[in-house]
Design a protein around this motif. Structure first.
Motif, PDB file in Angstrom:
ATOM      1  N   ILE A  57     -21.923   2.318  -7.115  1.00  0.00           N
ATOM      2  CA  ILE A  57     -22.726   3.364  -6.474  1.00  0.00           C
ATOM      3  C   ILE A  57     -23.650   4.042  -7.505  1.00  0.00           C
ATOM      4  N   ILE A  58     -23.208   4.117  -8.746  1.00  0.00           N
ATOM      5  CA  ILE A  58     -24.025   4.759  -9.795  1.00  0.00           C
ATOM      6  C   ILE A  58     -25.373   4.038  -9.892  1.00  0.00           C
ATOM      7  N   PHE A  59     -25.307   2.705  -9.964  1.00  0.00           N
ATOM      8  CA  PHE A  59     -26.536   1.902 -10.068  1.00  0.00           C
ATOM      9  C   PHE A  59     -27.382   2.034  -8.800  1.00  0.00           C
ATOM     10  N   SER A  60     -26.702   2.018  -7.654  1.00  0.00           N
ATOM     11  CA  SER A  60     -27.441   2.107  -6.380  1.00  0.00           C
ATOM     12  C   SER A  60     -28.194   3.427  -6.282  1.00  0.00           C
ATOM     13  N   ILE A  61     -27.535   4.531  -6.676  1.00  0.00           N
ATOM     14  CA  ILE A  61     -28.207   5.839  -6.625  1.00  0.00           C
ATOM     15  C   ILE A  61     -29.443   5.810  -7.532  1.00  0.00           C
ATOM     16  N   ALA A  62     -29.290   5.222  -8.717  1.00  0.00           N
ATOM     17  CA  ALA A  62     -30.408   5.174  -9.674  1.00  0.00           C
ATOM     18  C   ALA A  62     -31.597   4.408  -9.084  1.00  0.00           C
ATOM     19  N   ILE A  63     -31.329   3.271  -8.423  1.00  0.00           N
ATOM     20  CA  ILE A  63     -32.428   2.464  -7.876  1.00  0.00           C
ATOM     21  C   ILE A  63     -33.075   3.166  -6.678  1.00  0.00           C
ATOM     22  N   TRP A  93     -34.501  10.795 -18.046  1.00  0.00           N
ATOM     23  CA  TRP A  93     -33.735   9.592 -18.418  1.00  0.00           C
ATOM     24  C   TRP A  93     -32.677   9.934 -19.469  1.00  0.00           C
ATOM     25  N   VAL A  94     -33.083  10.681 -20.489  1.00  0.00           N
ATOM     26  CA  VAL A  94     -32.150  11.046 -21.560  1.00  0.00           C
ATOM     27  C   VAL A  94     -31.108  12.039 -21.035  1.00  0.00           C
ATOM     28  N   SER A  95     -31.553  13.014 -20.221  1.00  0.00           N
ATOM     29  CA  SER A  95     -30.596  13.968 -19.633  1.00  0.00           C
ATOM     30  C   SER A  95     -29.575  13.225 -18.782  1.00  0.00           C
ATOM     31  N   GLY A  96     -30.036  12.186 -18.109  1.00  0.00           N
ATOM     32  CA  GLY A  96     -29.128  11.381 -17.284  1.00  0.00           C
ATOM     33  C   GLY A  96     -27.972  10.831 -18.113  1.00  0.00           C
ATOM     34  N   PHE A  97     -28.298  10.295 -19.292  1.00  0.00           N
ATOM     35  CA  PHE A  97     -27.250   9.769 -20.179  1.00  0.00           C
ATOM     36  C   PHE A  97     -26.329  10.893 -20.660  1.00  0.00           C
ATOM     37  N   VAL A 112     -21.089  11.694 -13.221  1.00  0.00           N
ATOM     38  CA  VAL A 112     -21.790  10.467 -13.636  1.00  0.00           C
ATOM     39  C   VAL A 112     -22.827  10.075 -12.575  1.00  0.00           C
ATOM     40  N   TYR A 113     -22.449  10.228 -11.296  1.00  0.00           N
ATOM     41  CA  TYR A 113     -23.416   9.974 -10.216  1.00  0.00           C
ATOM     42  C   TYR A 113     -24.642  10.870 -10.388  1.00  0.00           C
ATOM     43  N   LEU A 114     -24.357  12.149 -10.654  1.00  0.00           N
ATOM     44  CA  LEU A 114     -25.435  13.121 -10.812  1.00  0.00           C
ATOM     45  C   LEU A 114     -26.301  12.791 -12.036  1.00  0.00           C
ATOM     46  N   GLY A 115     -25.638  12.422 -13.126  1.00  0.00           N
ATOM     47  CA  GLY A 115     -26.355  12.180 -14.380  1.00  0.00           C
ATOM     48  C   GLY A 115     -27.143  10.875 -14.359  1.00  0.00           C
ATOM     49  N   TYR A 116     -26.432   9.765 -14.529  1.00  0.00           N
ATOM     50  CA  TYR A 116     -27.127   8.472 -14.629  1.00  0.00           C
ATOM     51  C   TYR A 116     -27.821   8.109 -13.327  1.00  0.00           C
TER      52      TYR A 116
END
Lengths: 466, 57
Positions: A57-63, A93-97, A112-116
């Motif tokens: 889900i982390i990747f899906s949210i990012a896309i 992007w950096v804040s996400g990490f 992690v969902y919120l960040g990345y």
């Protein structure tokens, strides 16, 4: 904030345009890390003791956020210039990490969902369109090469991040799960430096600038416009939606291979081991990156419409061949998939140049951003189709290559739909064109203009709808 | 739909050219070429090494 203003990035006369691509590449190499997210997948599953789906889900949210932020942030980016956009992208992007590493540290997956996912995804969208739009303006004579250069960096970003992340995860702690936080912080630091350097170096051409010795052809290729179309008007044209279908079809079909590359080759050929399959995945990454630069550059000679006829038409035939003969020899399977994935990459890289041909350069970044919603949709549809069919057949006891044949045929049909949509693309009607009035003239009220300028055309010389 | 009328000044961004970019910026841009080229080379090399497993394995 003055340093970030668009006016501070206007290049002086004689500025070498070849000094601009590294700034675009710096940003795309950084945000391209998202395609290497899978390297974090198993360590995150171990850290949170959660399912594959929860981590995916982390990747899906990012896309999804990539598509949304590109769609909604495009006009802002065009107004404020690339430096401000790159700085904003770097910040997100950096804040996400940083936020994601905090979530890992606290053991809170939602952080992690919120960040990345959420913050990082916004950085992805803004960072993706901004360099592309800038390079198109620097290379009006070779827009395919320009967009290929930038978007090649996105493919390259995963190729850099994947081995680097794996190395860091092995170095920082006894287990990869324990090394996630320092690895994310290290990547954040690297990307902060790289993206900041890109934002500092980026330059936009002065208004009216043209490459030295380049004279725009009076008789342009039939699909190219002489005028500009705003983003607001572009989404009212049929061309925008036809290109949406074209991009959706191309991305969906490409994901069909990329999603299942490793298990697919092992199911087609029992002699292929997991290590060999990893080599196959690596080769597809090279095909993806080479296609982004090579095919997009070729589109400057071939024309955008013909290039997409190749991606979609030849791609459909390749998918059909893969279904029919792919299992006969490894070399044939590898060759067919190599070209399919190179077309996938080429489709991503050529679309901004296609948009520039149809809608001009005025708000090409904003239009590109809105079109990227097709990517988000394909990112959901592609894996759903492939996995859904494979799961269904597997449940019925089907094994080996037969498990993939229906999805290969479905992908071929999707490409045919995209091919038809591409064939229907015509030059944008002149009623959508912006009119450029010389700066010394005032802006007349359109209603008055209709009466006072009866003999003057309302639009600049432009192609007409054929 | 009537086409909208705009002056060039209405397009995004002011028209005043910035001060000439110094040697520093040109140097930074060339340095950045080196950095991104090295990174891309690293990525391609690592991936190519991985891909050799397909033919050597």
């Amino acid at each position: 904030m003055n340093l970030l203003d668009r006016s501070r990035t206007i290049a002086p006369a004689g500025y070498n345009r070849w000094l601009v691509p590294p700034a675009a590449l710096a940003v795309h190499l950084s945000i391209g890390q998202v395609y290497a997210f899978s390297v974090f997948k198993n360590p995150l599953i171990d850290r949170f003791e959660s399912s594959h789906t929860s981590i995916a889900i982390i990747f899906s949210i990012a896309i999804v956020m990539l598509g949304l932020s590109a769609a909604f942030g495009g006009k802002w980016m065009e107004r404020n210039g690339p430096r401000k956009a790159m700085a904003l992208s770097a910040t997100f992007w950096v804040s996400g990490f940083l936020v994601a590493s905090l979530g890992v540290s606290l053991g809170q997956l939602w952080i992690v969902y919120l960040g990345y996912g959420f913050l990082g995804g916004i950085g992805l969208g803004i960072g993706y369109i901004s360099p592309v739009s800038t390079l198109i303006k620097w290379f009006p004579d070779r827009p395919g090469l320009a967009t290929g250069l930038a978007i090649m960096g996105f493919g390259g970003g995963a190729m850099v991040a994947s081995p680097l992340t794996a190395r860091l995860l092995d170095t920082y702690a006894a287990t990869p799960a324990e090394a996630i936080v320092p690895t994310m912080l290290t990547l954040a630091a690297i990307y902060a430096v790289l993206m900041t350097a890109g934002a500092v170096v980026i330059r936009v051409p002065a208004p009216g600038w043209k490459p030295e010795g380049w004279i725009p052809s009076v008789k342009k290729k039939s699909m190219q416009t002489h005028a500009d179309v705003s983003a607001t008007k572009a989404i009212r044209t049929p061309q925008f939606y036809l290109l949406w279908i074209v991009l959706f079809a191309n991305v969906t079909a490409g994901i069909g291979i990329l999603e299942q590359a490793s298990p697919m080759i092992q199911d087609f050929f029992t002699s292929v081991t997991p290590a060999t399959a990893a080599g196959f995945v690596g080769m597809l990454s090279l095909a993806n990156m080479a296609g982004r630069f090579g095919w997009s550059t070729l589109s400057d000679k071939l024309g955008r419409k013909r290039t997409y006829m190749m991606y979609l038409g030849v791609g459909a035939l390749l998918y059909g061949s893969l279904a029919a003969f792919g299992g006969s020899a490894i070399a044939l399977f590898v060759t067919l998939t190599f070209f399919i994935v190179s077309f996938y990459g080429g489709g991503f890289a050529t679309i901004p140049a296609y948009l520039k041909d149809l809608f001009g350069v005025l708000e090409v970044g904003a239009i590109h951003g809105r079109l990227l919603t097709a990517w988000s949709a394909a990112g959901i549809a592609g894996p759903l189709i492939v996995n859904g069919i494979a799961d269904s057949l597997s449940a019925r006891g089907v094994e080996g290559a037969a498990m993939y044949l229906p999805s290969l045929i479905v992908m071929s049909c999707i490409l045919v739909v995209g091919f038809i949509a591409n064939m229907l693309v015509r030059p944008v009607h002149e009623r959508f064109h912006e009119v450029v009035v010389p700066p010394h003239q005032t802006v007349p009220d359109p209603a008055v203009a209709d009466q006072s300028l009866p003999d003057q055309p309302l639009v600049a010389a432009a192609t007409k709808e054929s | 739909m009537a086409p909208s009328l705009k002056t060039e000044a209405a397009q995004p961004g002011p028209v005043t050219p910035a001060a000439p970019a110094g040697v520093v910026i040109r140097g930074m841009a060339m340095g950045l070429w080196l950095v991104v080229g090295t990174l891309l080379g690293y990525g391609v090399l690592q991936t190519a090494l991985k891909a050799t497993a397909l033919f050597g394995g």
